[in-house]
Design an enzyme around this catalytic site. Structure first.
Site, short mmCIF file in Angstrom:
data_model
loop_
_atom_site.label_atom_id
_atom_site.label_comp_id
_atom_site.label_asym_id
_atom_site.label_seq_id
_atom_site.Cartn_x
_atom_site.Cartn_y
_atom_site.Cartn_z
N HIS A 71 -8.35 27.94 -14.13
CA HIS A 71 -7.21 27.64 -15.00
C HIS A 71 -6.03 27.24 -14.11
CE1 HIS A 71 -8.64 29.13 -19.03
NE2 HIS A 71 -9.55 29.68 -18.24
N THR A 93 -3.45 32.73 -22.18
CA THR A 93 -3.55 34.18 -22.05
C THR A 93 -4.72 34.66 -22.91
OG1 THR A 93 -1.19 34.41 -21.61
CG2 THR A 93 -2.34 36.37 -22.39
N GLU A 193 -21.54 39.52 -23.24
CA GLU A 193 -22.25 40.30 -24.25
C GLU A 193 -23.53 40.93 -23.67
OE1 GLU A 193 -21.30 37.06 -24.66
OE2 GLU A 193 -19.50 37.75 -25.68
N SER A 212 -11.95 33.37 -26.48
CA SER A 212 -10.63 32.77 -26.79
C SER A 212 -10.71 32.09 -28.15
CB SER A 212 -10.26 31.76 -25.70
OG SER A 212 -11.12 30.65 -25.73
N ASN A 235 -23.06 28.26 -20.17
CA ASN A 235 -24.21 29.15 -19.86
C ASN A 235 -24.92 29.48 -21.15
OD1 ASN A 235 -21.50 30.87 -20.02
ND2 ASN A 235 -23.17 32.15 -20.82
I1 8IG Z 1 -17.52 30.27 -19.90
O1 8IG Z 1 -21.53 33.86 -22.47
C1 8IG Z 1 -18.15 31.74 -21.06
N1 8IG Z 1 -17.28 32.45 -21.76
N2 8IG Z 1 -18.13 35.99 -24.65
N3 8IG Z 1 -19.86 34.91 -23.55
C2 8IG Z 1 -18.52 35.06 -23.81
N4 8IG Z 1 -17.60 34.29 -23.26
C3 8IG Z 1 -18.01 33.34 -22.42
C4 8IG Z 1 -19.36 33.13 -22.10
C5 8IG Z 1 -20.33 33.97 -22.70
N5 8IG Z 1 -19.42 32.11 -21.23
#
Ligand code: 8IG
Length: 273
Positions: A71, A93, A193, A212, A235
């Protein structure tokens, strides 16, 4: 003046102060729209337009340095080739920072105080559907807020039937007809998670998991802004693939997708009249 904009509301006063600093820095009374840059999207400012003014988060009332690698920590006013003035917020934020919801929603409220009529919220996220491979941009069609928090204070019963503007989504599909749409579930984080939580989110109807956007989107709607949400799947969500998640993997997916998604974002922004 809406309830939230009343001068006695300290969070509205803070947004107004940030807007005043940006107005002064850019020599402009207002901006046309705002873009919030999430993980993977940070290089977009340069492609959206030429810089009019750029202010570090530390110099702007109510903004915070996120501390998240990837960021920029800056808020920039750019002028696009199409002639729009765009507030590019590279200092988001997150709820997991523990600064409270008002800090999370401050950026979009500052954009509203500057006169923006629309906001594009971008993020990096996990993909639940294995067809959404890392590197895939996705239009957010709707969200599920799993944070246990609301973006709003007081009796503000705003309609959430269409948080993510159908008009802006169809503009985005004029630029990229193949863009998939998905439902975004916001978790508080910062831990990713568990596989069971990802199965829960899938069962609830989510395609994407992130930390977010949903709270910001509701705050933006409460301010009367049109909202477009753009996720980059960086991912596969936990348990969808056999490999554990790493922030390094997330950053790498963002880096390799950057040229494509920053161009996509700039082209979409240029269409928002
Ligand atoms: I970049 O796999 C990113 N942000 N909660 N889970 C959550 N937030 C994320 C993930 C994810 N990858």
């Amino acid at each position: 003046m809406t309830a939230q904009q009343s001068p006695s509301d300290p969070s509205a006063a803070l947004a107004a102060r940030a807007a005043a600093v940006l107005r002064e820095a850019a020599g402009l009374d207002s901006v046309d729209l705002a873009v919030v840059l999430g993980s993977g999207w940070t290089q977009a400012a340069d492609l959206i337009g030429t810089t009019v003014a750029s202010v570090a988060a530390e110099q702007l009332p109510g903004f915070h340095v996120s501390g998240v690698p990837g960021h920029s920590g800056r808020v920039t006013v750019v002028r696009s080739a199409a002639g729009q003035t765009v507030l590019v917020i590279g200092a988001r934020t997150h709820l997991y920072q523990g600064l409270g919801v008002d800090a999370v929603t401050h950026g979009v409220r500052a954009a509203a105080a500057l006169g923006a009529h629309a906001v594009v919220l971008t993020n990096g996220c996990g993909g639940i559907d294995p067809a959404l491979a890392p590197g895939t941009p996705v239009l957010i069609a709707d969200h599920i807020n799993l944070t246990g928090e609301s973006a709003l204070r007081g009796p503000r019963f705003i309609d959430c039937t269409e948080v993510y503007s159908a008009r802006l989504r169809s503009l985005a599909r004029e630029v990229a007809p193949e863009l998939p749409e998905g439902v975004y579930a916001q978790f508080r984080g910062p831990q990713y998670e568990t596989p069971a939580e990802v199965r829960m989110a899938r069962t609830l109807g989510a395609d994407l998991v992130g930390m977010s956007t949903a709270l910001e989107a509701v705050a933006a709607r409460a301010e009367g802004l049109e909202v477009l949400g753009l996720s980059l799947v960086t991912n596969l969500a936990a348990g969808v693939s056999a490999t554990p998640l790493s922030h390094a993997e997330v950053m790498e997916a963002g880096r390799s997708a950057a040229p494509v998604i920053t161009k996509l974002l700039a082209d979409i922004v240029g269409k928002i009249a």
